[in-house]
Design an enzyme around this catalytic site. Sequence first.
Site, PDB file in Angstrom:
ATOM      1  N   ARG A   1       3.107 -32.910 -20.487  1.00 25.32           N
ATOM      2  CA  ARG A   1       2.893 -31.958 -19.388  1.00 25.32           C
ATOM      3  C   ARG A   1       3.635 -32.420 -18.140  1.00 25.32           C
ATOM      4  NH1 ARG A   1      -0.702 -32.490 -15.593  1.00 25.32           N
ATOM      5  NH2 ARG A   1      -2.225 -33.604 -16.865  1.00 25.32           N
TER       6      ARG A   1
ATOM      7  N   TYR B   1      11.608  -7.098 -10.747  1.00 28.90           N
ATOM      8  CA  TYR B   1      10.943  -7.010 -12.044  1.00 28.90           C
ATOM      9  C   TYR B   1       9.466  -6.682 -11.839  1.00 28.90           C
ATOM     10  CZ  TYR B   1       8.836  -8.611 -16.407  1.00 28.90           C
ATOM     11  OH  TYR B   1       8.103  -8.699 -17.558  1.00 28.90           O
TER      12      TYR B   1
ATOM     13  N   ASP C   1      16.587 -14.723  -7.496  1.00 25.94           N
ATOM     14  CA  ASP C   1      16.480 -14.537  -8.938  1.00 25.94           C
ATOM     15  C   ASP C   1      17.875 -14.231  -9.461  1.00 25.94           C
ATOM     16  OD1 ASP C   1      16.068 -13.623 -11.551  1.00 25.94           O
ATOM     17  OD2 ASP C   1      14.099 -12.809 -11.082  1.00 25.94           O
TER      18      ASP C   1
ATOM     19  N   LYS D   1      16.378 -14.660 -21.011  1.00 25.06           N
ATOM     20  CA  LYS D   1      17.439 -13.670 -21.053  1.00 25.06           C
ATOM     21  C   LYS D   1      18.766 -14.297 -21.483  1.00 25.06           C
ATOM     22  CE  LYS D   1      14.240 -10.899 -19.392  1.00 25.06           C
ATOM     23  NZ  LYS D   1      13.063 -11.728 -19.127  1.00 25.06           N
TER      24      LYS D   1
END
Length: 383
Positions: free
Chosen positions: A48, A101, A173, A198
Site C-alpha cells: 500500500r 468527465y 487532466d 485510456k
Amino acid sequence: MRFSTKQIHAGTEPDPVTGSVLPPIYQSTTFAQPSVDEYLSKGYSYSRSGNPTVRALEKRLAGLENGEDCTCYSTGMAAVSAVLHAFLNAGDHALVSQVAYGGTYRVCTQVFARFGARFTFVDTSDPAAVEAAIRPETRLLLTETPANPTLALSDIAALSEIARANDLIHVVDNTFLTPYYQHPLALGAHVSLHSTTKYLDGHNATVGGANVAATAELDEKLRFVQNATGSIMSPMVAWLTLQGVKTLSVRMDRQSASAMAIAQYLSDHPAVGEVCYPGLESFGQHELAGRQASGFGAMLWCELIGGLEAGKTLMDNVELWTLAENLGAVESLITHPVTMTHADVEPEERQRVGLRDGLVRFSVGLEAPEDLIEALDAALSRL
C-alpha cells in the site's frame, strides 16, 4: 532520451537477478526487512505504501511528462480524488472546467461538497471568466483540456499564469492528448493528471490513474494521500500499463490520422449536422489546438440532423464500432455521453455547458480507417 525511447526504457532496466528484459510483477503484500535498524533500507515495506512494479510505472510516466515524480492510483477517479484531498480543506474553493468527465463532476458535487469544499464550474476556455471566478478562499484550478466530451480547449499557459498569480494549484487532466502530444507542466501547470485506463494502457485491459507533479513538495502531498487512503495501483495493472505505454506514440499517431479521415468523411455526409474535431479548420479553437499540442488526438463527436433519435439509430446499428464506455484503446468505441459517461450530470447543467442530447462521441482505434468509414456509411444509410 527522446520520447519514443523514454516510453520503452524510462523507469526500468533488465532484472539484475535473472536478466529478464521485462521487469517482474512484484505481487507481494509485504517485504522482509534486514533488521530493525535497517528498516526500509531496500525501499519497500508494504505494497500500500509502495511497490517496485508500480514504482517503475511512476518513474516512466514522470519521465514522459518531464515531471519531478509521479503517483499511480487504482483508477482515474482515484487520481482526481487524490488531488482534491491533497489541495483542499473544508471551506476551500476550487474552480473546475465546466465541461469535464461526469465522474469528476459527481465526486466534486456529491462527495467532497459534503465535507465543506466548494466548487464553481467555470468556462476554462475563457481565461477572463476563470480570473473573475477566483475568491479569497480559492485554492485549486482543475482544468480538463480537451474537455470530455465537447473537446473544448483551455489555454494551459494562460490559466497557469493566472493560477500562479493567485497562489492556486493548477491541475490539468491530460488524458485525451497524453504526454506524447501535450505537456501541461512545460506550460506552467503544477500537476498533470491521467486516467491511465485510456491511451496509456491502450488495450481496454485495466483501470488506473496517475498524477505527475512538477515539484517534490507537490508529489509529497499526493503520495501521502495515496498511502493514507489506500488508493494505490495494483502491481498487475502497473505491469500491463508499462507494456501499453511502450507503443503510445505509434498508436497515437495512427489513431489521430484515422480520426482526421473520419472527421472529414462525417463533415461531408448529408445526414450529419455538425462535426467537432480539433484537427479540422472549422474547429473554433483550431489555432490553439495547433499551438498548445503537437497532435490533435483521436477523439471526435458529431450530431446528426435527426438529433437524438438519429443518433440512437446510428449507435444501435453500426458495426465494427463497439457501443461502450471508455476511450483511447485499439478498439474503436462509440458512446452516447448523456446516457453513459455523463448520466450523473443534471440535465440543466448539461444544457448550460452545451452537452447536447444528440451528441455522439467517437474514440478512434487502430482498425483500418477505410473499414471504420464503411461501417459508419452503412449505418448512416439506414437513417
